[in-house]
Design a protein around this motif. Structure first.
Motif, mmCIF file in Angstrom:
data_model
loop_
_atom_site.group_PDB
_atom_site.id
_atom_site.type_symbol
_atom_site.label_atom_id
_atom_site.label_comp_id
_atom_site.label_asym_id
_atom_site.label_seq_id
_atom_site.Cartn_x
_atom_site.Cartn_y
_atom_site.Cartn_z
ATOM 1 N N GLY A 185 -23.364 32.694 16.453
ATOM 2 C CA GLY A 185 -23.890 34.215 16.493
ATOM 3 C C GLY A 185 -22.332 35.207 16.747
ATOM 4 O O GLY A 185 -22.717 36.022 17.661
ATOM 5 N N HIS A 186 -21.070 34.350 16.064
ATOM 6 C CA HIS A 186 -20.243 35.204 16.550
ATOM 7 C C HIS A 186 -19.164 35.486 14.911
ATOM 8 O O HIS A 186 -18.577 36.197 15.817
ATOM 9 C CB HIS A 186 -19.274 34.374 17.564
ATOM 10 N N ILE A 187 -20.127 35.283 13.742
ATOM 11 C CA ILE A 187 -19.754 35.552 12.265
ATOM 12 C C ILE A 187 -19.448 36.853 12.073
ATOM 13 O O ILE A 187 -20.987 36.967 11.310
ATOM 14 C CB ILE A 187 -19.672 33.869 11.374
ATOM 15 N N ALA A 188 -18.407 37.700 12.424
ATOM 16 C CA ALA A 188 -19.197 38.775 11.183
ATOM 17 C C ALA A 188 -19.363 39.122 10.056
ATOM 18 O O ALA A 188 -20.931 38.977 9.711
ATOM 19 C CB ALA A 188 -18.255 40.160 11.792
ATOM 20 N N GLY A 189 -18.431 38.223 8.933
ATOM 21 C CA GLY A 189 -18.414 38.006 7.786
ATOM 22 C C GLY A 189 -18.542 37.173 7.206
ATOM 23 O O GLY A 189 -16.732 36.394 7.777
ATOM 24 N N VAL A 190 -18.678 36.711 6.334
ATOM 25 C CA VAL A 190 -17.730 35.522 5.107
ATOM 26 C C VAL A 190 -17.088 35.907 3.498
ATOM 27 O O VAL A 190 -18.372 36.510 3.659
ATOM 28 C CB VAL A 190 -18.992 34.904 4.728
ATOM 29 N N ILE A 191 -16.264 36.054 3.802
ATOM 30 C CA ILE A 191 -15.233 37.139 2.172
ATOM 31 C C ILE A 191 -15.265 35.312 1.800
ATOM 32 O O ILE A 191 -14.717 34.522 1.847
ATOM 33 C CB ILE A 191 -14.141 36.991 2.688
ATOM 34 N N MET A 192 -15.581 36.164 0.533
ATOM 35 C CA MET A 192 -14.839 34.628 -1.052
ATOM 36 C C MET A 192 -15.392 35.091 -2.303
ATOM 37 O O MET A 192 -15.918 36.318 -2.087
ATOM 38 C CB MET A 192 -15.935 33.555 -0.553
ATOM 39 N N GLU A 193 -14.315 34.399 -2.808
ATOM 40 C CA GLU A 193 -14.731 35.011 -4.602
ATOM 41 C C GLU A 193 -16.181 34.514 -4.702
ATOM 42 O O GLU A 193 -16.376 33.171 -4.658
ATOM 43 C CB GLU A 193 -13.388 35.004 -4.983
ATOM 44 N N ALA A 194 -16.811 34.599 -6.349
ATOM 45 C CA ALA A 194 -17.865 34.040 -6.537
ATOM 46 C C ALA A 194 -17.032 33.096 -7.582
ATOM 47 O O ALA A 194 -17.904 31.740 -7.638
ATOM 48 C CB ALA A 194 -18.239 34.874 -7.768
#
Length: 430
Positions: A185-194
């Motif tokens: 319940g604390h992760i706002a976003g996941v960022i990565m390359e395809a």
């Protein structure tokens, strides 16, 4: 003083991107460049090099493309930067939204770091959460503290600025699940390359998207490198996945300074001003983000992409290059130590020592010898200007370079390498 001394005397690092620094190139590399044309760059003394750096992958059509340059001049002569939004600015935003399926709204900036950081800000503002999960296997997301503080280069960055950045591994959905389990319940976003050096496993990106939505986090796809290479409509279209937010930059305007954050309206409007009573989010605000010369260059670049098969050329040339390099490597008996690999539109080469371990010494040696043969290949970035003649020049240089490589495997790299070994950008000490 020589050019290197002059550069480092007035510019920390000797350049404005660390991957252009002296420590990233062999001793015989040109210390400074004067101009570029097509697939070639020229030093001030007139030496010509066939280039595979292509302005850190930002130039995809070729240096000094006349159609793009003329469009930039046209934007420049309209005043370049006006008091309110310009017609070109509107047309550029509409064009990008038309090209990329997941984009309803867009904010332009001048570099990728600003828009990736803006994406994390949207994720935090929209969800009310603190943590950002970033893919540990992808080399660079931003010069801002949330990312750089999560690398070995932490000097000058308070720990609290990056303490809410957590890591997961690429192509390993269980690794990402573990992040959510550790911070429920604390992760706002996941960022990565395809993708970077290889394609993802079947269904992996879709699993990331589903997991993000299940856990209430935003799925952010960084397309700085994949955009305008994998597919005109982005790697998201190539792989059939829909991010909540996505970022673009390199390749958008053939070397002109344009970066973009785009996404679904419900998320992007976090930074808007038209929703009465909504708490404000100061998203990304840049004086030069709407600069008309660069945005008109983007319009011209995207028009060329739409009218000509630029992406198809990047894929076909890359495959020929990979096949040719590997054929020569095997022929010379060094196929176990030198390998061209990667996604064909964005190839890579791997250098190993006699023990079969990845080696920066041998990578430096190969780069050194390619330069001796007139080819600047710190990595492999292909442009529309690389044609049959350039392929022949490259493969001839590869053959000559691998002949030296083979000798170095037998006699030791230090016998043939002149100067220092190139170093990782993200290292604790100089």
């Amino acid at each position: 003083m020589n050019y290197s001394e002059r550069l480092n005397h007035v510019i920390p690092g000797g350049c404005h991107t660390y991957s252009r620094g002296d420590d990233q190139y062999p001793e015989n590399a040109p210390q400074i460049l004067d101009r570029g044309e097509g697939a070639y760059v020229y030093s001030p003394d007139g030496r010509r090099y066939l280039d595979y750096g292509m302005a850190l992958r930002a130039v995809t059509l070729g240096y000094a493309n006349k159609e793009v340059s003329n469009a930039a001049i046209e934007g420049l002569m309209k005043g370049n930067n006006l008091t309110r939004a310009s017609v070109i600015e509107l047309e550029a935003a509409e064009r990008l939204a038309d090209i990329i399926p997941s984009i309803d709204m867009v904010k332009f900036a001048k570099n990728g770091s600003n828009v990736t950081t803006a994406a994390t800000k949207i994720a935090r503002a929209y969800t009310g959460r603190k943590y950002i999960a970033r893919c540990l296997d992808h080399p660079f997301f931003s010069f801002d503290d949330w990312f750089i503080g999560d690398t070995p280069v932490t000097r000058g960055i308070p720990e609290e600025h990056h303490s809410y950045t957590v890591n997961f591994r690429y192509d390993d959905i269980d690794s990402l699940k573990a992040c959510f389990e550790k911070h429920p319940g604390h992760i706002a976003g996941v960022i990565m390359e395809a993708a970077t050096g290889s394609h993802p496993s079947e269904g992996y990106l879709q699993s990331v998207q589903e997991l993000c939505h299940k856990e209430g986090a935003l799925f952010i796809l960084d397309e700085m490198i994949t955009g305008f290479r994998w597919h005109l409509r982005g790697a998201q279209t190539y792989y059939g996945v829909t991010p909540d937010l996505c970022t673009f930059g390199k390749g958008m305007a053939n070397g002109f300074s344009v970066a973009a954050l785009g996404g679904k309206r419900e998320f992007m409007e976090v930074g808007g001003i038209k929703s009465a009573g909504m708490e404000r989010t100061f998203l990304v605000s840049t004086t030069h983000g709407g600069e008309m010369c660069s945005l008109n260059a983007f319009l011209a670049t995207s028009k060329i992409y739409q009218e000509q098969d630029v992406v198809g050329h990047l894929w076909s040339y890359g495959q020929e290059l990979i096949d040719g390099m590997n054929s020569i490597s095997k022929e010379l008996g060094v196929g176990d130590y030198f390998l061209a690999t990667g996604v064909p539109c964005s190839p890579n080469y791997i250098t190993k020592d006699m023990s079969g371990n990845p080696s920066l010494s041998f990578r430096t040696l190969f780069s050194q010898e390619m330069i001796n043969n007139g080819v600047l290949m710190p990595w492999i970035a292909i442009s529309f200007a690389h044609g049959k003649e350039e392929l022949d020049i490259t493969l001839n240089a590869v053959r000559n370079s691998l002949l030296v490589y083979a000798k170095a495997l037998e006699d030791g790299c230090e016998k043939y390498l002149k100067g220092d070994v190139i170093k990782p950008v993200f290292r604790k000490y100089n």
